[in-house]
Design an enzyme around this catalytic site. Structure first.
Site, short mmCIF file in Angstrom:
data_model
loop_
_atom_site.label_atom_id
_atom_site.label_comp_id
_atom_site.label_asym_id
_atom_site.label_seq_id
_atom_site.Cartn_x
_atom_site.Cartn_y
_atom_site.Cartn_z
N ASP A 61 0.86 -1.19 0.00
CA ASP A 61 0.00 0.00 0.00
C ASP A 61 0.90 1.25 0.00
O ASP A 61 2.04 1.17 -0.50
CB ASP A 61 -0.95 -0.07 1.22
CG ASP A 61 -2.21 0.76 1.01
OD1 ASP A 61 -3.29 0.19 0.77
OD2 ASP A 61 -2.10 2.01 1.07
N ASP A 62 0.46 2.35 0.56
CA ASP A 62 1.21 3.61 0.53
C ASP A 62 2.54 3.50 1.26
O ASP A 62 2.81 2.52 1.95
CB ASP A 62 0.31 4.70 1.18
CG ASP A 62 0.67 6.11 0.74
OD1 ASP A 62 -0.11 7.02 1.04
OD2 ASP A 62 1.73 6.29 0.09
N LYS A 137 -3.49 -0.83 -6.85
CA LYS A 137 -4.47 -0.04 -6.13
C LYS A 137 -4.18 1.41 -6.45
O LYS A 137 -3.11 1.93 -6.10
CB LYS A 137 -4.35 -0.30 -4.62
CG LYS A 137 -5.18 0.67 -3.77
CD LYS A 137 -5.14 0.29 -2.30
CE LYS A 137 -5.84 1.34 -1.44
NZ LYS A 137 -5.87 0.93 0.00
N ASP A 139 -5.17 5.03 -5.58
CA ASP A 139 -5.85 5.85 -4.58
C ASP A 139 -6.19 7.20 -5.16
O ASP A 139 -5.83 7.50 -6.31
CB ASP A 139 -4.91 5.96 -3.35
CG ASP A 139 -5.66 6.25 -2.07
OD1 ASP A 139 -5.04 6.16 -0.99
OD2 ASP A 139 -6.86 6.57 -2.14
N SER A 171 -10.00 3.69 -6.26
CA SER A 171 -10.53 4.31 -5.04
C SER A 171 -11.49 5.46 -5.35
O SER A 171 -12.00 6.10 -4.43
CB SER A 171 -9.37 4.81 -4.17
OG SER A 171 -8.61 3.70 -3.70
N ARG A 196 -13.05 0.70 -4.04
CA ARG A 196 -13.39 1.09 -2.70
C ARG A 196 -14.53 2.08 -2.76
O ARG A 196 -14.42 3.14 -3.38
CB ARG A 196 -12.15 1.70 -2.03
CG ARG A 196 -11.16 0.70 -1.42
CD ARG A 196 -11.61 0.25 -0.07
NE ARG A 196 -12.02 1.37 0.74
CZ ARG A 196 -11.15 2.20 1.33
NH1 ARG A 196 -9.83 2.04 1.16
NH2 ARG A 196 -11.60 3.19 2.06
N ASP A 200 -12.31 4.33 4.99
CA ASP A 200 -11.26 3.37 5.34
C ASP A 200 -11.69 2.53 6.53
O ASP A 200 -12.34 3.04 7.46
CB ASP A 200 -9.99 4.12 5.78
CG ASP A 200 -9.30 4.77 4.61
OD1 ASP A 200 -8.20 5.30 4.82
OD2 ASP A 200 -9.85 4.74 3.50
O1 LIG Z 1 -2.35 6.53 2.69
C1 LIG Z 1 -3.00 5.44 2.10
C2 LIG Z 1 -4.22 5.09 2.94
C3 LIG Z 1 -4.79 3.72 2.51
O2 LIG Z 1 -4.39 3.34 1.21
C4 LIG Z 1 -6.32 3.75 2.52
O3 LIG Z 1 -6.81 2.46 2.15
C5 LIG Z 1 -6.78 4.73 1.49
O4 LIG Z 1 -8.22 4.83 1.53
C6 LIG Z 1 -6.16 6.09 1.69
N1 LIG Z 1 -5.23 6.12 2.81
C7 LIG Z 1 -5.46 7.03 3.80
S1 LIG Z 1 -4.72 6.91 5.22
N2 LIG Z 1 -6.33 8.01 3.51
C8 LIG Z 1 -6.69 9.01 4.39
C9 LIG Z 1 -7.41 8.68 5.53
C10 LIG Z 1 -7.80 9.68 6.41
C11 LIG Z 1 -7.45 10.99 6.13
F1 LIG Z 1 -7.82 11.98 7.00
C12 LIG Z 1 -6.74 11.33 4.98
C13 LIG Z 1 -6.34 10.32 4.10
#
Ligand SMILES: OC[C@@H]1[C@H](O)[C@H](O)[C@@H](O)CN1C(=S)Nc1ccc(F)cc1
Length: 401
Positions: A61-62, A137, A139, A171, A196, A200
């Site tokens: 993931d990230d 994935k 995003d 996403s 998605r 989250d």
């Molecule tokens: O950084 C990546 C992380 C994960 O991939 C999740 O699955 C994605 O939906 C996006 N992601 C996050 S934490 N997104 C996010 C979650 C809360 C926020 F306030 C700002 C960005």
């Protein structure tokens, strides 16, 4: 997306929910987002039976990337955490008979602030293909939400043009739905293999139930768009982490199975407790999720704060219907609650008589139940019961579903 992939809901492992953006490998050498972490998980997926149970994708993931693109503007992994490079890691994963996934963002930066792909879609698609990526994935942080339909479609074309089969997880709806935009799910089914839809997942039961509430509230609008090659994605399985009780863990597995949701674990496979691992490896529950009809199950009825979800599954008797039935208790009064219902309550009306099996406890509750017959079941607090209802066959022994 009609690319021959994800004909059943994708199954695998992804790091985000459990390992987040841990990048300090000095302080946390075993948990930082590094090539070693993914090699460890690939090893356990094979050694502990996950691969043979159907889990096949190992997905980064990230927080994997270097903060700078290279001199040819290509994405590159963090050199300290992925010293062998991404291609070497995908080779390792492939050598274990597994598939390899990675993460990018249709925006200027990823959610955690790493380089975004919005100006480099074609180059990044080619980079991922060169690295042997089997799943992407994409995003949508730091992006223009209104351009997502066009942008995600363009990336789908670029992935296809690489000539490498790549499962495409989008996403885009998760960024449009929360601001009241109803995405074009017809288009999405043509462009993405899964997507998605909503918030989250986090490591707690209240978050799981709020996701389930969104999916049941919106099921009429979104469920018809799930099917072989294109799936709604309520996010990762958090079974085995810190936040769910044993009953709640069974409940997430059961209702994700009924919803035909992707089964993408995010848990430390090196330390997971056996009772949680057993939930993830339950073949009969996985079979409900992977049923080839690929119909997304729905919430039919709530009675005494018990939710009844049903999913049509391949019939065991010609021109009849078989069903998986998931009961999910929203009750917190401590004694397992006895609820009664009939199959007719759940629109199970075809077939003469039904055989009811309790999947988790693998017992046959009844061999010959008519749709109007009363069934009594006890459900534990925040717990679940997962049943199958198959037309009873007179002459032939009922095959084990
Ligand atoms: O950084 C990546 C992380 C994960 O991939 C999740 O699955 C994605 O939906 C996006 N992601 C996050 S934490 N997104 C996010 C979650 C809360 C926020 F306030 C700002 C960005």
């Amino acid at each position: 997306l009609d690319n021959g992939l994800a004909l059943t809901p994708p199954m695998g492992w992804m790091h985000w929910q459990r390992f987040r953006c841990v990048t300090d490998c000095h302080a946390y050498p075993n948990d930082c987002i590094s090539e070693q972490l993914f090699r460890d998980m690939a090893d356990h997926m094979v050694a502990d039976g996950f691969k043979s149970a159907g889990y096949e994708y190992v997905i980064i993931d990230d927080c994997w990337a270097s903060k700078e693109r290279d001199n040819n503007s290509r994405l590159q992994p963090d050199p300290l955490r992925f010293p062998s490079g991404i291609k070497a890691l995908s080779d390792y994963v492939h050598a274990k008979g597994l598939k390899f996934g990675i993460y990018a963002d249709y925006g200027t930066k990823t959610c955690a602030g790493y380089p975004g792909s919005i100006e480099y879609l074609k180059l990044d698609a080619q980079t991922f293909a060169d690295w042997g990526v089997d799943y992407l994935k994409l995003d949508g942080c730091h992006s223009d939400v209104l351009s997502m339909e066009a942008g995600y479609s363009l990336m789908s074309t670029f992935l296809n043009e690489t000539g490498r089969p790549i499962v495409y997880s989008c996403s885009w709806p998760a960024y449009q739905e929360p601001i009241g935009i109803h995405p074009n799910y017809d288009k999405m089914s043509q462009v993405c293999n899964l997507w998605r839809n909503w918030d989250d997942i986090d490591d707690c039961w209240t978050n799981v139930t709020s996701i389930l509430r969104w999916f049941s509230d919106n099921q009429d609008r979104i469920a018809p768009h799930s099917g072989p090659g294109h799936w709604n994605d309520p996010d990762m399985l958090i079974i085995g982490n810190y936040g769910l009780s044993y009953e709640q863990a069974k409940a997430q597995m059961a209702i994700w199975a009924i919803m035909a949701a992707p089964l993408i674990m995010s848990v430390d496979l090196r330390t997971i407790e056996p009772k949680f691992r057993a939930i993830l490896l339950n073949q009969d529950v996985i079979a409900i999720n992977q049923d080839s009809m690929g119909v997304q199950g729905r919430l039919l009825l709530t009675k005494d704060r018990i939710d009844f979800w049903t999913k049509p599954i391949n019939p065991v008797v010609k021109d009849s219907s078989s069903f998986a039935i998931g009961l999910l208790s929203n009750r917190v009064d401590g004694y397992p609650y006895r609820v009664n219902f009939t199959l007719a309550d759940l629109n199970v009306t075809r077939g003469r008589e039904y055989t009811i099996k309790d999947i988790y406890d693998s017992v046959t509750i009844a061999e010959t139940i008519n749709p109007e017959d009363l069934i009594f079941i006890r459900v534990k607090p925040s717990g679940t019961v997962l049943l199958t209802a198959t037309p009873t066959q007179e002459q032939i022994n009922v095959t084990k579903v």
